[in-house]
Design an enzyme around this catalytic site. Structure first.
Site, PDB file in Angstrom:
ATOM      1  N   SER A  31       0.794  -1.230   0.000  1.00 21.62           N
ATOM      2  CA  SER A  31       0.000   0.000   0.000  1.00 21.62           C
ATOM      3  C   SER A  31       0.828   1.283   0.000  1.00 21.62           C
ATOM      4  CB  SER A  31      -0.951   0.009   1.202  1.00 21.62           C
ATOM      5  OG  SER A  31      -0.222   0.076   2.413  1.00 21.62           O
ATOM      6  N   HIS A  79       0.765   3.971   7.090  1.00 22.54           N
ATOM      7  CA  HIS A  79       0.290   4.836   6.014  1.00 22.54           C
ATOM      8  C   HIS A  79       0.664   6.284   6.305  1.00 22.54           C
ATOM      9  CE1 HIS A  79      -3.082   1.966   4.386  1.00 22.54           C
ATOM     10  NE2 HIS A  79      -1.881   1.637   3.966  1.00 22.54           N
ATOM     11  N   ASP A 104      -7.951   5.716   4.167  1.00 26.54           N
ATOM     12  CA  ASP A 104      -8.352   4.671   5.094  1.00 26.54           C
ATOM     13  C   ASP A 104      -9.776   4.976   5.562  1.00 26.54           C
ATOM     14  OD1 ASP A 104      -5.798   3.804   4.623  1.00 26.54           O
ATOM     15  OD2 ASP A 104      -5.076   4.102   6.657  1.00 26.54           O
TER      16      ASP A 104
END
Length: 140
Positions: A31, A79, A104
């Site tokens: 990701s 992230h 998210d």
């Protein structure tokens, strides 16, 4: 005869290795590509390391890459913070993987942030590929 200096040196090495291991995190997904890849290891600083606060989680900024406890995933997620918002007097973070199309699914609070990825200048500190062994051993 017991050599206390040798024993002390082994203890010091063991403590240093344990501390270092707590400041490395294996990347488990793609990701965040191309910044880092699945199987890479990133160096992190902890919001709470046995009572020591290496950084203040409420002072993270847009662009920081953080490790946080996600409500939507069983393991901590790595992230990037893309936006900071005040909602009902609470600071909330919008977080997204660089390689993901969407943010998210939930806002994140400072209490959920465990760690921040260390950088050299603007570049995250990454050890490529080494984490693949850990992923394989954990069946991930």
């Amino acid at each position: 005869m017991v050599d206390y200096k040798e024993i002390a040196s082994y203890v010091i090495i063991l403590v240093l290795v344990l501390i270092l291991a707590q400041h490395l995190n294996v990347v488990v997904s793609g990701s965040m590509e191309p910044v880092f890849y699945r199987g890479d290891i990133v160096a992190i600083e902890k919001a709470d390391f046995f009572g020591l606060h290496e950084f203040n989680a409420s002072e993270v900024e847009v662009g920081d890459i953080v490790v946080y406890n996600a409500e939507w995933f069983e393991q901590p997620v790595i992230h990037r913070i893309i936006r900071i918002a005040e909602i009902n007097g609470t600071t909330m973070y919008v977080i997204k993987g660089d390689n993901n199309n969407r943010t998210d699914p939930y806002y994140v609070t400072a209490d959920q942030i465990e760690s921040r990825v260390l950088t050299w200048g603007d570049t995250p500190i990454v050890i490529p590929y080494i984490g693949n062994l850990s992923l394989w051993l954990r069946g991930l």
